[in-house]
Design an enzyme around this catalytic site. Structure first.
Site, mmCIF file in Angstrom:
data_model
loop_
_atom_site.group_PDB
_atom_site.id
_atom_site.type_symbol
_atom_site.label_atom_id
_atom_site.label_comp_id
_atom_site.label_asym_id
_atom_site.label_seq_id
_atom_site.Cartn_x
_atom_site.Cartn_y
_atom_site.Cartn_z
ATOM 1 N N ALA A 13 0.802 -1.217 0.000
ATOM 2 C CA ALA A 13 0.000 0.000 0.000
ATOM 3 C C ALA A 13 0.837 1.270 0.000
ATOM 4 C CB ALA A 13 -0.930 -0.009 1.213
ATOM 5 N N SER A 14 2.129 1.164 0.334
ATOM 6 C CA SER A 14 2.975 2.364 0.361
ATOM 7 C C SER A 14 4.161 2.276 -0.596
ATOM 8 C CB SER A 14 3.490 2.626 1.782
ATOM 9 O OG SER A 14 4.235 1.520 2.266
ATOM 10 N N GLY A 83 -5.344 -6.778 -1.133
ATOM 11 C CA GLY A 83 -6.623 -7.342 -1.557
ATOM 12 C C GLY A 83 -7.710 -6.313 -1.760
ATOM 13 N N HIS A 236 -2.763 -12.449 -3.531
ATOM 14 C CA HIS A 236 -2.938 -11.640 -2.326
ATOM 15 C C HIS A 236 -1.647 -11.707 -1.521
ATOM 16 C CE1 HIS A 236 -5.002 -10.702 1.718
ATOM 17 N NE2 HIS A 236 -4.746 -9.590 1.052
ATOM 18 N N ASP A 237 -1.083 -10.550 -1.205
ATOM 19 C CA ASP A 237 0.251 -10.545 -0.596
ATOM 20 C C ASP A 237 0.310 -11.324 0.705
ATOM 21 O OD1 ASP A 237 -1.232 -8.663 0.830
ATOM 22 O OD2 ASP A 237 0.064 -6.970 0.322
ATOM 23 N N THR A 238 -0.768 -11.337 1.463
ATOM 24 C CA THR A 238 -0.753 -12.124 2.699
ATOM 25 C C THR A 238 -0.737 -13.616 2.400
ATOM 26 O OG1 THR A 238 -1.979 -10.371 3.831
ATOM 27 C CG2 THR A 238 -1.884 -12.507 4.911
ATOM 28 N N ASN A 296 -7.861 -9.418 10.497
ATOM 29 C CA ASN A 296 -7.152 -8.206 10.102
ATOM 30 C C ASN A 296 -6.994 -7.270 11.289
ATOM 31 O OD1 ASN A 296 -7.936 -9.305 7.511
ATOM 32 N ND2 ASN A 296 -7.483 -7.299 6.660
#
Length: 489
Positions: A13-14, A83, A236-238, A296
């Site tokens: 996200a960053s 996601g 999905h990165d997770t 989360n």
């Protein structure tokens, strides 16, 4: 071929990065090299918080070409991102509308509409996904309500990693692990749920059947004309981070620590009973038919905002100063919706403390201490919920991702949770992305074998719980099951 070269595009996200992995089968060694790193920032477009997908695509292409120009011709490419977010395209493959971020305010109040209309239990039994106000289900409902004319122009909705794969290859794909984050996939059929899509006001034809990770979906053609396979990894990165988490046995939990913190465990069956619903536990898709039973937690997003607002340039110095402040003087609920995207995070944290009768953090170190303590306490609460859900305690917690470099937070987590913590690897989502590619290339047989490679190739840092620490005594005073009421009210 004893050596393979795979490229992972890992978007957070960053920031985003293009990483080159070299895997030597004979030595069972896996090495990563950062080729290109770039910022990822929200921008305001027509009053909406949006992702600059054109800039991200340009950076991705630049990084991939850089690999080919300066390093090697890779055997494959994979992309993972966050996601829930999506891009709309028309029948010609051109983008329609804005790539709005999940942090945008357009979904305010929509989740309540869904619960009132469909019923909380009904939605949960269908999807198995926790209720978060920015889930794709609510984003699409907001879109259909606010921009009905746009709906008629759309042929497909592609989740962010699938969109970038489409831009590279021209192939449409809906990868399963990311699809499940939408709260639109039926947990019993692993396909899109018509009832939920109908409530969102979205034609079922926007989505193709979800595909599990590990298949080649197309090819990217580099400037020299070489065709390089693009693998649909656990996008999905997770999901990718969990693949790289060296979980030793069924009693090991994981915490993927970054902008978000995601704490959970692996299971071959989902948990969608009344206890799971009451605890708002999610059952996201994983590799090899496994479920990521997790929750989360807002994570280091709060710290990232503080760092930006306070113009902090030396994070290690901030953490060192934070260590000197007594524990639990200021405590908030990091998962409060007020912290999703406030105009001023520093001010919002101070307001939350004041409203709960606590002193207000006065400087950057006190704000950081508030964030670290609050996260550690929430970790303890969530771990307790997960333990109760499966009726068995955990014997260790693996912290992976960029946040595992924060040794203070790691120790606070160990103390609050009361179990040993192992930190690492840092680049977990990138490694899991690579793992999926190596499995697609038939270099590694399965997830468990890949985890052994990760453990052999990376140093894990242990943190032993200190039961006499201030935060451990604080948890003992309240007990984890009471943290929501007594601490996170």
């Amino acid at each position: 071929m004893s050596v393979r070269h795979c490229v992972a595009v890992d978007l957070g996200a960053s920031s985003g990065r293009v990483m080159l992995a070299t895997y030597n089968r004979e030595k069972r060694s896996l090495a990563l090299k950062e080729i290109h790193r770039f910022a990822n920032c929200l921008r305001q477009v027509d009053g909406s918080d949006c992702w600059d997908v054109d800039a991200l695509e340009s950076e991705i292409r630049h990084g991939l070409q850089k690999v080919c120009d300066e390093h090697v011709r890779p055997d494959s490419i994979g992309i993972d991102t966050w996601g829930v977010d999506f891009v709309l395209i028309d029948e010609n493959g051109e983008r329609v509308g804005l790539p709005v971020s999940y942090r945008d305010a357009r979904t305010e109040g929509v989740m309540s509409q869904a619960i009132a209309s469909l019923g909380r239990e009904n939605i949960y039994r269908r999807s198995g996904i926790q209720f978060l106000p920015f889930n794709t289900l609510y984003q699409l409902r907001a879109l259909s309500q606010q921009q009905p004319a746009l709906i008629k122009r759309v042929a497909h909705a592609l989740l962010i990693p699938d969109y970038f794969c489409f831009r590279l290859t021209g192939a449409l794909n809906w990868e399963y692990t990311n699809a499940t984050t939408t709260q639109l996939v039926n947990i019993n059929t692993d396909n899109w749920d018509d009832t939920l899509l109908n409530w969102a006001g979205i034609p079922p034809g926007w989505f193709g059947a979800p595909t599990h990770p590990g298949n080649v979906i197309g090819q990217w053609i580099c400037r020299e004309g070489h065709r390089i396979p693009v693998v649909s990894v656990a996008t999905h990165d997770t999901a990718s981070a969990v693949i790289a988490a060296p979980l030793a046995d069924a009693d090991a939990a994981y915490l993927s620590s970054g902008t978000w913190s995601l704490m959970g465990f692996e299971s071959k069956t989902p948990y969608i009973d009344d206890n799971a619903l009451a605890a708002n536990i999610t059952n996201e898709g994983g590799a090899e038919g496994r479920y990521r039973v997790l929750k989360n937690i807002m994570g280091l997003w709060l710290l990232q905002r503080i760092v930006r607002e306070q113009a902090i340039t030396d994070l290690p110095d901030l953490i060192a100063r934070t260590r000197q402040i007594p524990a639990c003087r200021f405590v908030i609920n990091p998962n409060d919706d007020r912290f999703i995207n406030p105009d001023d995070m520093s001010l919002e944290i101070r307001r939350a403390c004041r409203e709960s009768g606590q002193p207000e953090p006065q400087n950057d170190a006190e704000l950081a201490r508030c964030i670290f303590d609050s996260l550690a306490l929430l970790y303890a609460k969530v771990l307790d919920e997960l333990s109760a859900l499966r009726a068995r305690p955990f014997n260790r917690l693996h912290i992976v991702g960029g946040g595992c470099q924060n040794q203070l937070l790691n120790q606070l987590c160990a103390d609050a949770c009361g179990i040993p913590v192992l930190a690492g690897p840092v680049e977990a989502s990138t490694l899991g992305n690579i793992g999926c590619q190596l499995m697609a290339l038939d270099e590694i047989p399965d997830v468990d074998a890949f985890r052994r490679v990760v453990e052999e190739s990376h140093i894990l840092t242990p943190f032993t719980p200190q039961p006499e620490s201030d935060i451990a005594r604080y948890v003992a005073q309240y007990q984890p099951q009471r943290l929501t009421r007594e601490i996170c009210a």
